[in-house]
Design a protein around this motif. Structure first.
Motif, short mmCIF file in Angstrom:
data_model
loop_
_atom_site.label_atom_id
_atom_site.label_comp_id
_atom_site.label_asym_id
_atom_site.label_seq_id
_atom_site.Cartn_x
_atom_site.Cartn_y
_atom_site.Cartn_z
N SER A 175 -14.83 -0.18 0.65
CA SER A 175 -14.47 1.27 0.92
C SER A 175 -15.18 1.72 2.27
N HIS A 209 -3.28 -0.19 -1.15
CA HIS A 209 -3.83 -0.15 0.43
C HIS A 209 -4.92 -1.13 0.83
N LYS A 210 -5.59 -1.70 -0.30
CA LYS A 210 -6.62 -2.60 -0.16
C LYS A 210 -6.36 -3.62 0.72
N SER A 248 -1.52 5.42 -3.34
CA SER A 248 -2.36 4.31 -2.85
C SER A 248 -1.94 3.03 -3.38
N GLY A 267 -12.10 7.58 -4.20
CA GLY A 267 -13.08 7.01 -5.04
C GLY A 267 -14.33 6.76 -3.97
N GLY A 268 -14.20 5.53 -3.27
CA GLY A 268 -15.11 5.60 -2.13
C GLY A 268 -14.77 6.28 -0.98
N GLY A 269 -13.33 6.43 -0.87
CA GLY A 269 -12.64 7.21 -0.05
C GLY A 269 -11.85 6.82 0.97
N SER A 270 -11.43 5.19 0.93
CA SER A 270 -10.81 4.61 2.10
C SER A 270 -9.38 4.99 2.20
N ASN A 271 -8.41 5.08 1.29
CA ASN A 271 -7.05 5.52 1.36
C ASN A 271 -7.09 6.97 1.88
C1 LIG Z 1 -9.60 0.93 -4.98
C2 LIG Z 1 -8.34 1.93 -5.05
C3 LIG Z 1 -8.60 3.49 -4.93
C4 LIG Z 1 -9.93 3.93 -4.44
O1 LIG Z 1 -10.65 3.33 -3.59
P1 LIG Z 1 -10.78 4.50 -2.24
O2 LIG Z 1 -11.54 3.54 -1.25
O3 LIG Z 1 -11.00 5.67 -2.36
O4 LIG Z 1 -9.18 4.42 -1.55
C5 LIG Z 1 -7.45 4.09 -4.88
N1 LIG Z 1 -6.31 3.68 -5.13
C6 LIG Z 1 -6.10 2.35 -5.46
C7 LIG Z 1 -4.72 1.92 -5.78
C8 LIG Z 1 -7.20 1.50 -5.48
O5 LIG Z 1 -6.86 0.11 -5.80
#
Ligand SMILES: *Cc1c(COP(=O)(O)O)cnc(C)c1O
Length: 390
Positions: free
Chosen positions: A188, A84-85, A374, A230-234
């Motif tokens: 994120s 998703h990045k 993700s 993680g940081g929470g973006s997905n």
């Molecule tokens: C970086 C990453 C995450 C963690 O980042 P979030 O900001 O929490 O989404 C999760 N899944 C994948 C595949 C990532 O590359």
């Protein structure tokens, strides 16, 4: 400005004086362009032709049979770069272009955000520097190589533990001194305002698409949405599509890996306490003296000692629930999705799947769960092999 970008009492803008005008410039540009007709259409075109949106919603029939209820996967793993990045880096990269910036910088831990930034640096023809801790450079050499292939320069960060936290500090410092031509592309929904709002905006597409796909393909909304944090973006990206649908449960799954310092299991929203890191108030992993500590789980992409401010608010309000998955459960879930569906999930995403495996036999067979897948797991094959030799 102090009160801007608040999610309840979380978030905000706790930064040195020198960063304030820099972040204000970014905030103004974001609000100026994010609904601009030309910006929106250019981003939509790139999201489709470069990144591969919309991502499918896939009914994982054999995985569902195993857990005893219906599991759908939102296939962010199929996007360019494998996660998703790219949604966020395309959005911010385009914003940088509209602002007239010619250089990008970014922090990276596991290397995935660094790579997604290097990709758009090449796409937009911008000079790109990626700040990365020396420990991470050693652990993630394949991603370092890929970033360089995309033309980015990788800047080794020696301070602290040589990990993500230190890379963010150095990138912020560098930005303060080079703001005239440089855009800091943050990874994120964390950090000082406006980043939690900016990154969320560019990840909203996940939840918007998923909600419509549920209605079109299933004929109703799901019972629960599960995403790793993680940081929470997905997670924010998919949750936001369903926030107003009160009957849809939102579940975030953190890494229950061990603290580097104490060896104890640690997950930010599960055991953290409120503090300030990287310019924002949020739940943090910190010891009695307020020292921030880091964790090491099977998925480096989830090892960040803070979490986005909106997740802190969603936890306190009870709208979302947060749990932790342990490494062994995550590896089991990785194997199960691979064997039952032929889809290798990122170890980050496998945390969300591990939660569902834990619900086996506990939910009615007509329960519908949507998992934000993700990312893809090709990058993690070596780690899995080390833990689970075939
Ligand atoms: C970086 C990453 C995450 C963690 O980042 P979030 O900001 O929490 O989404 C999760 N899944 C994948 C595949 C990532 O590359």
């Amino acid at each position: 400005m102090k009160y801007k970008g608040r999610f309840g009492d979380y978030g905000g803008f706790y930064v040195p004086e020198a960063l304030i005008p820099v972040l204000e410039e970014l905030e103004q540009a974001f609000y100026r362009f994010h609904n601009d007709e030309q910006f929106v259409s250019e981003l939509a075109q790139l999201s489709k032709d470069y990144a591969g949106r919309p991502s499918p919603l896939y009914y994982a029939k054999r995985f569902s049979e195993h857990v005893g209820f219906k599991v759908y996967l939102k296939r962010e793993d199929l996007l360019h770069g494998g996660a998703h990045k790219i949604n966020n880096t395309l959005g911010q990269g385009l914003l940088a272009k509209y602002m007239g910036k010619t250089k990008l910088i970014a922090e990276t831990g596991a290397g995935q955000h660094g790579l997604a930034t290097a990709m758009v640096g090449a796409l937009f023809g911008m000079e790109t520097k990626i700040f990365m801790g020396v420990t991470d450079i050693e652990r993630q050499s394949v991603n370092v190589h890929k970033m360089k292939l995309c033309g980015a320069e990788v800047i080794p960060v020696e301070g602290g533990t040589g990990t993500l936290k230190d890379a963010i500090n150095d990138a912020l410092r560098y930005w303060t001194a080079n703001v005239a031509d440089t855009f800091y592309l943050f990874g994120s929904v964390c950090g000082p305002h406006p980043y939690p709002t900016v990154v969320k905006h560019f990840q909203l597409c996940i939840g918007k698409e998923a909600r419509q796909q549920c209605l079109d393909q299933i004929g109703r909304l799901p019972d629960m949405i599960i995403a790793c944090v993680g940081g929470g973006s997905n997670a924010i990206g998919i949750f936001s599509g369903f926030l107003d649908d009160r009957d849809v449960k939102l579940i975030g799954v953190e890494a229950g890996g061990r603290s580097i310092k104490s060896g104890k299991h640690a997950a930010t929203l599960v055991v953290g306490r409120v503090g300030i890191l990287h310019g924002a108030k949020a739940y943090l992993l910190q010891d009695k003296e307020g020292q921030v500590y880091e964790t090491e789980s099977v998925s480096a992409g989830l090892d960040y000692p803070a979490v986005g401010p909106e997740h802190c608010l969603l936890k306190d309000s009870g709208r979302a629930q947060y749990v932790a998955a342990e490494d062994a459960e995550v590896l089991d879930a990785f194997e199960l999705l691979s064997k039952s569906e032929g889809i290798l999930p990122a170890l980050e995403s496998a945390h969300a799947l591990a939660f569902l495996c834990g619900q086996k036999g506990r939910l009615a067979p007509d329960t519908i769960a949507v998992v934000n897948l993700s990312g893809r797991g090709d990058k993690d094959v070596g780690i899995v092999e080390k833990h689970r030799p075939l």
